[in-house]
Design a protein around this motif. Structure first.
Motif, PDB file in Angstrom:
ATOM      1  N   LEU A   4      34.006  35.296  54.909  1.00 31.06           N
ATOM      2  CA  LEU A   4      34.741  34.033  54.886  1.00 31.06           C
ATOM      3  C   LEU A   4      33.839  32.894  54.394  1.00 31.06           C
ATOM      4  O   LEU A   4      32.713  32.743  54.860  1.00 31.06           O
ATOM      5  N   TYR A  50      35.488  23.336  67.786  1.00 30.40           N
ATOM      6  CA  TYR A  50      36.161  24.454  67.128  1.00 30.40           C
ATOM      7  C   TYR A  50      35.235  25.670  66.978  1.00 30.40           C
ATOM      8  O   TYR A  50      35.583  26.639  66.326  1.00 30.40           O
ATOM      9  N   TRP A  61      36.885  33.788  63.684  1.00 32.35           N
ATOM     10  CA  TRP A  61      37.259  34.031  62.285  1.00 32.35           C
ATOM     11  C   TRP A  61      36.139  34.727  61.525  1.00 32.35           C
ATOM     12  O   TRP A  61      36.391  35.640  60.738  1.00 32.35           O
ATOM     13  N   GLN A 118      37.078  28.185  53.006  1.00 27.34           N
ATOM     14  CA  GLN A 118      38.231  28.804  53.655  1.00 27.34           C
ATOM     15  C   GLN A 118      38.318  28.376  55.117  1.00 27.34           C
ATOM     16  O   GLN A 118      39.410  28.105  55.627  1.00 27.34           O
ATOM     17  N   VAL A 119      37.177  28.284  55.794  1.00 23.83           N
ATOM     18  CA  VAL A 119      37.166  27.808  57.179  1.00 23.83           C
ATOM     19  C   VAL A 119      37.750  26.394  57.223  1.00 23.83           C
ATOM     20  O   VAL A 119      38.587  26.080  58.066  1.00 23.83           O
ATOM     21  N   ASP A 164      39.820  24.998  55.096  1.00 23.55           N
ATOM     22  CA  ASP A 164      41.259  25.077  54.827  1.00 23.55           C
ATOM     23  C   ASP A 164      42.038  25.532  56.056  1.00 23.55           C
ATOM     24  O   ASP A 164      43.071  24.954  56.396  1.00 23.55           O
ATOM     25  N   TRP A 165      41.538  26.579  56.719  1.00 22.81           N
ATOM     26  CA  TRP A 165      42.232  27.101  57.893  1.00 22.81           C
ATOM     27  C   TRP A 165      42.248  26.081  59.025  1.00 22.81           C
ATOM     28  O   TRP A 165      43.247  25.934  59.713  1.00 22.81           O
ATOM     29  N   LEU A 166      41.132  25.396  59.229  1.00 19.53           N
ATOM     30  CA  LEU A 166      41.089  24.377  60.281  1.00 19.53           C
ATOM     31  C   LEU A 166      42.106  23.273  60.011  1.00 19.53           C
ATOM     32  O   LEU A 166      42.830  22.848  60.908  1.00 19.53           O
ATOM     33  N   LYS A 167      42.154  22.809  58.778  1.00 16.91           N
ATOM     34  CA  LYS A 167      43.092  21.743  58.427  1.00 16.91           C
ATOM     35  C   LYS A 167      44.543  22.219  58.513  1.00 16.91           C
ATOM     36  O   LYS A 167      45.427  21.463  58.868  1.00 16.91           O
ATOM     37  N   GLU A 168      44.768  23.503  58.192  1.00 17.65           N
ATOM     38  CA  GLU A 168      46.112  24.064  58.246  1.00 17.65           C
ATOM     39  C   GLU A 168      46.587  24.248  59.695  1.00 17.65           C
ATOM     40  O   GLU A 168      47.719  23.904  60.035  1.00 17.65           O
ATOM     41  N   LYS A 169      45.716  24.771  60.532  1.00 17.31           N
ATOM     42  CA  LYS A 169      46.098  25.088  61.905  1.00 17.31           C
ATOM     43  C   LYS A 169      45.894  23.930  62.880  1.00 17.31           C
ATOM     44  O   LYS A 169      46.466  23.917  63.957  1.00 17.31           O
ATOM     45  N   HIS A 223      36.379  38.190  59.677  1.00 21.23           N
ATOM     46  CA  HIS A 223      36.289  38.096  58.214  1.00 21.23           C
ATOM     47  C   HIS A 223      34.865  37.697  57.830  1.00 21.23           C
ATOM     48  O   HIS A 223      34.588  36.534  57.521  1.00 21.23           O
TER      49      HIS A 223
END
Length: 57
Positions: free
Chosen positions: A34, A20, A27, A38-39, A41-46, A31
């Motif tokens: 960041l 990744y 990212w 947050q990284v 969270d975004w990885l787990k979300e996407k 940002h």
């Protein structure tokens, strides 16, 4: 033996996060403030298949 297991766990986590790397760098460029949380969270979300503990990031 315990130390070897910890080393192997760390290595596996690094290999997972490496796949990744380009996305994370993108990212961070977009940002600069960041946080690692947050990284994560975004990885787990996407990427729901992403399975690394937060402290790895």
């Amino acid at each position: 033996m315990k130390r070897q297991r910890i080393g192997l766990h760390h290595w596996v986590a690094e290999v997972k996060i490496y796949s990744y790397q380009d996305l994370i760098l993108k990212w961070l460029k977009e940002h600069p403030n960041l946080s690692s949380a947050q990284v994560d969270d975004w990885l787990k979300e996407k990427h729901p298949a992403f399975e690394v503990v937060s402290s790895t990031i």
